[in-house]
Write an enzyme that holds these catalytic residues in place. Structure first.
Site: not given
Length: 240
Positions: A133, A135, A195, A198-199, A225, A228, A230
């Site tokens: 990712d 971030d 979001w 999937e992981d 991180m 931010h 969403r």
């Protein structure tokens, strides 16, 4: 004075598995302004396309780093600012692939990672793939971005989780698989829109194929991180 040609790749010795150039714990902050011009100036040896290979040793891995992306230009500047020097110190041959999802449809992280894997292999014979990712910044350069005997989960201690693994089967944020491991699990799932989810599916694919997730020491696998809001069209997947 007689000029000698640079040594051929065959003449170079293998890069060390644990380079002496590593510095360990890093100070990561996001308060100073970052520009692409600054990133370029700081990394003169990185060539177009985010490519780098150590000039003085034969790298053990050829690594494609794949970033799923949309509307995160500011985050990307910080990621490149921190990661290029880390990766160079780790003495790996790498290329960086920013896989951008056009339009405003719901985001699909895992599908973008599959695209990145396919596109990277059109460029070079990569044998290792790191999926990150944009971030997440590692806080220790001893968290080595290459592949291992088992699929690797790098981001095991994020600041947003209190520097702890949120649950035993967590495989999110930054992970790595060799080409052989990626093919063994038939890549990543394409069905997860929005979001999350999937992981966990990827973790299950790994364990169902008789492999185990490897992780760095918790003191080394720490990440900061970039905070931010969403993103729109990346709402939590209700089926995750």
């Amino acid at each position: 004075q007689q000029q000698y040609p640079p040594p051929s790749p065959q003449a170079l010795s293998l890069c060390p598995s644990f380079p002496t150039s590593l510095v360990g714990r890093l100070l990561i902050e996001f308060s100073s302004q970052m520009t692409m011009e600054r990133v370029q100036k700081e990394n003169p040896n990185v060539t177009e396309g985010g490519r780098y290979t150590p000039p003085d040793c034969r790298p053990r891995w050829k690594v494609a780093i794949i970033i799923p992306f949309r509307h995160r230009e500011n985050h990307l500047k910080y990621w490149l600012h921190y990661l290029h020097p880390i990766l160079r110190r780790q003495r790996i041959d790498y290329g960086i692939y920013i896989i951008n999802q056009l339009g405003e449809d719901t985001f699909n992280r895992a599908k973008l990672l599959n695209v990145g894997y396919t596109e990277a292999l059109k460029d070079a014979e990569y044998d290792c793939f790191i999926f990150s990712d944009v971030d997440l910044i590692p806080m220790d350069d001893r968290n080595l971005y290459h592949c291992y005997d088992q699929p690797r989960h790098f981001a095991i201690a994020m600041d947003k989780f209190g520097f702890r693994l949120p649950y035993a089967g967590y495989f999110g944020g930054v992970s790595g698989l060799s080409k052989k491991q990626f093919l063994k699990i038939n890549g990543f799932p394409n069905e997860y829109w929005g979001w999350g989810g999937e992981d966990d599916d990827i973790y299950n694919r790994i364990t169902l194929n008789g492999m185990k997730v490897s992780r760095p020491d918790v003191r080394i696998g720490r990440y900061r991180m970039i905070k931010h809001e969403r993103d729109k069209h990346n709402e939590p997947n209700p089926q995750r």
